[in-house]
Design an enzyme around this catalytic site. Sequence first.
Site, PDB file in Angstrom:
ATOM      1  N   TYR A  22      24.123  31.940  -0.414  1.00  0.00           N
ATOM      2  CA  TYR A  22      23.979  33.165  -0.710  1.00  0.00           C
ATOM      3  C   TYR A  22      23.228  33.412  -2.046  1.00  0.00           C
ATOM      4  CZ  TYR A  22      26.003  37.850  -2.186  1.00  0.00           C
ATOM      5  OH  TYR A  22      26.110  39.181  -2.899  1.00  0.00           O
ATOM      6  N   GLY A  25      19.542  32.183  -1.853  1.00  0.00           N
ATOM      7  CA  GLY A  25      18.959  33.194  -0.825  1.00  0.00           C
ATOM      8  C   GLY A  25      17.973  34.278  -1.594  1.00  0.00           C
ATOM      9  N   LYS A  26      18.902  34.940  -2.686  1.00  0.00           N
ATOM     10  CA  LYS A  26      18.464  36.034  -3.328  1.00  0.00           C
ATOM     11  C   LYS A  26      17.670  35.464  -4.341  1.00  0.00           C
ATOM     12  CE  LYS A  26      22.683  37.739  -4.284  1.00  0.00           C
ATOM     13  NZ  LYS A  26      23.572  38.861  -4.957  1.00  0.00           N
TER      14      LYS A  26
HETATM   15  N1  UDP Z   1      38.935  39.310  -3.253  1.00  0.00           N
HETATM   16  C1  UDP Z   1      40.383  39.237  -3.367  1.00  0.00           C
HETATM   17  N2  UDP Z   1      40.992  39.528  -2.205  1.00  0.00           N
HETATM   18  C2  UDP Z   1      40.299  39.738  -0.945  1.00  0.00           C
HETATM   19  C3  UDP Z   1      38.902  40.007  -1.002  1.00  0.00           C
HETATM   20  C4  UDP Z   1      38.382  39.591  -2.451  1.00  0.00           C
HETATM   21  O1  UDP Z   1      41.211  39.185  -4.243  1.00  0.00           O
HETATM   22  O2  UDP Z   1      40.966  39.865   0.309  1.00  0.00           O
HETATM   23  C5  UDP Z   1      38.472  39.158  -4.653  1.00  0.00           C
HETATM   24  C6  UDP Z   1      37.230  37.996  -4.587  1.00  0.00           C
HETATM   25  O3  UDP Z   1      37.864  36.661  -4.606  1.00  0.00           O
HETATM   26  C7  UDP Z   1      36.462  38.173  -6.077  1.00  0.00           C
HETATM   27  C8  UDP Z   1      36.777  39.930  -5.950  1.00  0.00           C
HETATM   28  O4  UDP Z   1      37.573  40.127  -5.111  1.00  0.00           O
HETATM   29  O5  UDP Z   1      37.073  37.714  -6.919  1.00  0.00           O
HETATM   30  C9  UDP Z   1      35.331  40.513  -5.253  1.00  0.00           C
HETATM   31  O6  UDP Z   1      35.145  39.946  -3.850  1.00  0.00           O
HETATM   32  P1  UDP Z   1      33.810  40.421  -3.090  1.00  0.00           P
HETATM   33  O7  UDP Z   1      33.757  39.523  -2.015  1.00  0.00           O
HETATM   34  O8  UDP Z   1      34.007  41.986  -2.505  1.00  0.00           O
HETATM   35  O9  UDP Z   1      32.415  40.257  -3.882  1.00  0.00           O
HETATM   36  P2  UDP Z   1      31.844  39.184  -4.849  1.00  0.00           P
HETATM   37  O10 UDP Z   1      32.708  38.148  -5.163  1.00  0.00           O
HETATM   38  O11 UDP Z   1      30.548  38.851  -4.307  1.00  0.00           O
HETATM   39  O12 UDP Z   1      31.524  39.737  -6.048  1.00  0.00           O
END
Ligand code: UDP
Length: 191
Positions: A22, A25-26
């Site tokens: 991911y 890719g960006k």
């Molecule tokens: N997260 C969580 N529970 C969930 C889904 C996500 O605690 O059911 C946490 C995840 O581990 C991360 C944060 O929420 O620390 C944001 O996750 P998301 O996938 O939305 O965005 P990204 O990690 O890409 O910023």
Amino acid sequence: MVHPQVEENWGNVNPIGLRYCYYEGKRCAETLFFDYRRQHQLNIKIARIFNTYGPRMHPNDGRVVSRFAVQALRNQDITIHGDGRQTRSFCYVDDLADALVRLMQTPDEVTGPINLGNPVECTIEGLAEMIIALAGSSSKITYVSLPADDPRRRKPDISKAKDLLRWKPTVPLEEGLTKTIEYFRTTIQTA
Ligand code: UDP
């Protein structure tokens, strides 16, 4: 990791890590954009979008706002990864759309990359509590294992966006979450 994240931070990536398909890719997309500009004089604009949320998210996209909102509305356990003290900075979709339109209207020499997001930082545990309260839910919080390479803190430095686009986010998290929860309430099955 530089905190808050500035556009000049080149990052430090592990090309074989879990999230790096991911990330790379960006990064590759940005490289190609600049090569097309250099080689073909193509007009380009690069936005770096930080955690954006709002109505019309997919209920099963696995992202934290949609996941917690759906869990809360179904009174299911809210699955916090790790200790919940990791942070993210959540931008409401209308604010983000406004920034993207402004970016597209800038003169050709404004190429970015430019950070777009809301710099108000929130812990994942705080987000869970807010969503439970706003949804009027009886969900309990449960702590599950943290995925590998989960970033600890995320907060955009939006000085460039403020300066070049005359923009800053205006929708507070509580207001945006209220609208998002209402959207999910009317679209998902809760029984
Ligand atoms: N997260 C969580 N529970 C969930 C889904 C996500 O605690 O059911 C946490 C995840 O581990 C991360 C944060 O929420 O620390 C944001 O996750 P998301 O996938 O939305 O965005 P990204 O990690 O890409 O910023």
